[in-house]
Scaffold this motif. Structure first.
Motif, short mmCIF file in Angstrom:
data_model
loop_
_atom_site.label_atom_id
_atom_site.label_comp_id
_atom_site.label_asym_id
_atom_site.label_seq_id
_atom_site.Cartn_x
_atom_site.Cartn_y
_atom_site.Cartn_z
N HIS A 168 -21.73 40.59 -2.04
CA HIS A 168 -22.89 39.72 -2.07
C HIS A 168 -22.48 38.28 -2.38
O HIS A 168 -22.93 37.33 -1.72
N HIS B 211 -22.57 34.50 -0.01
CA HIS B 211 -22.95 33.13 -0.39
C HIS B 211 -21.85 32.14 0.01
O HIS B 211 -22.14 31.02 0.45
N LEU C 26 -29.56 31.18 -7.31
CA LEU C 26 -28.17 31.53 -7.58
C LEU C 26 -27.32 30.32 -7.23
O LEU C 26 -27.40 29.78 -6.12
N CYS D 78 -32.15 33.71 -4.75
CA CYS D 78 -31.56 35.04 -4.54
C CYS D 78 -31.83 35.91 -5.75
O CYS D 78 -31.67 35.48 -6.87
N HIS E 46 -24.42 39.54 -8.46
CA HIS E 46 -23.23 38.78 -8.07
C HIS E 46 -22.16 38.88 -9.15
O HIS E 46 -22.48 39.14 -10.31
ZN LIG Z 1 -27.23 36.41 -3.71
#
Ligand SMILES: [Zn+2]
Length: 242
Positions: free
Chosen positions: A106, A110, A193, A203, A207
């Motif tokens: 994840h 990003h 995030l 988000c 993470h």
């Molecule tokens: Zn995220």
């Protein structure tokens, strides 16, 4: 309404909780460390264990369709639910390896968003791979993207979340990168995030705390899904033996 412990601390692997509801969708607890499938990220698997030692294997976690705000812990096929009646105290524990993979991938998605400056119109994050669909028609270079991700990982950027008001978000429309997944409205606040100096977007997922923890992730495939869609698939690098 299930208290979502994973939103504030993605490193929590277990918690004590109480069963509040059981139906065909699964077991609902008052609080949980299980992330329910959403935002492209797969749900957690794991176990629920009663004080008497009865164990329920949880195959997946989903947002309960009929009970907004509740999270259903989906039992593995054929599981015996008889010990998990409302009021039962349990320890909820997630599959740490599966979650760790979700968190690494994840966070890597990003990084990919930061490297490919085009809107995202699809996303899927599992323990085995992650993929992002970008709304674009320019070509992408697999090796170059892999190298750029590795650089951002090596630079060890801090990853953190915070909550902002809808008014603050409206004042910064550039915060919204995704075409298909708009930030949820109507709750007054939105979780954003931030990867320091790299990426900032709404988000709700889980993470790693630093890009260094993403580890060795490579672009395994780039596909032209349509005239205006380029799909980038990520995998974990397989370490050479010896
Ligand atoms: Zn995220």
């Amino acid at each position: 309404m299930t208290e979502e412990l994973f939103r504030e601390d993605a490193t929590l692997l277990d918690c004590e909780a109480t069963v509040v509801w059981v139906d065909d969708a699964g077991v609902v607890l008052d609080r949980t460390v299980f992330y329910p499938q959403g935002g492209g990220q797969a749900g957690d698997a794991g176990t629920l264990t009663t004080e008497a030692g009865a164990v329920l294997v949880v195959a997946d976690a989903r947002k309960h369709k009929e009970r907004p705000g509740d999270i259903a812990h989906v039992p593995a096929e054929g599981a015996d639910l008889s010990a998990f009646t409302p009021g039962t105290r349990v320890t909820a524990r997630i599959d740490a390896a599966r979650r760790r993979a979700h968190m690494r991938f994840h966070t890597a998605t990003h990084l990919l968003c930061a490297l490919v400056p085009h809107p995202v119109d699809g996303c899927s994050i599992t323990a085995g791979y992650a993929r992002l669909d970008f709304h674009m028609n320019e070509p992408l270079d697999k090796e170059q993207l892999t190298t750029s991700i590795a650089r951002l990982v090596a630079e060890a950027h801090t990853v953190s979340h915070r909550w902002i008001s809808e008014a603050e978000l409206d004042a910064n429309p550039g915060l919204v990168r995704s075409m298909s997944v708009q930030p949820p409205r109507g709750q007054g606040r939105i979780r954003v995030l931030e990867i320091a100096g790299v990426d900032l977007q709404p988000c709700g997922g889980t993470h790693v705390a630093n890009t260094a923890d993403v580890g060795a992730v490579v672009v395994t495939k780039i596909e032209k899904k349509s005239a205006m869609t380029r799909r980038v698939v990520l995998g974990f690098a397989v370490m050479a033996a010896g």
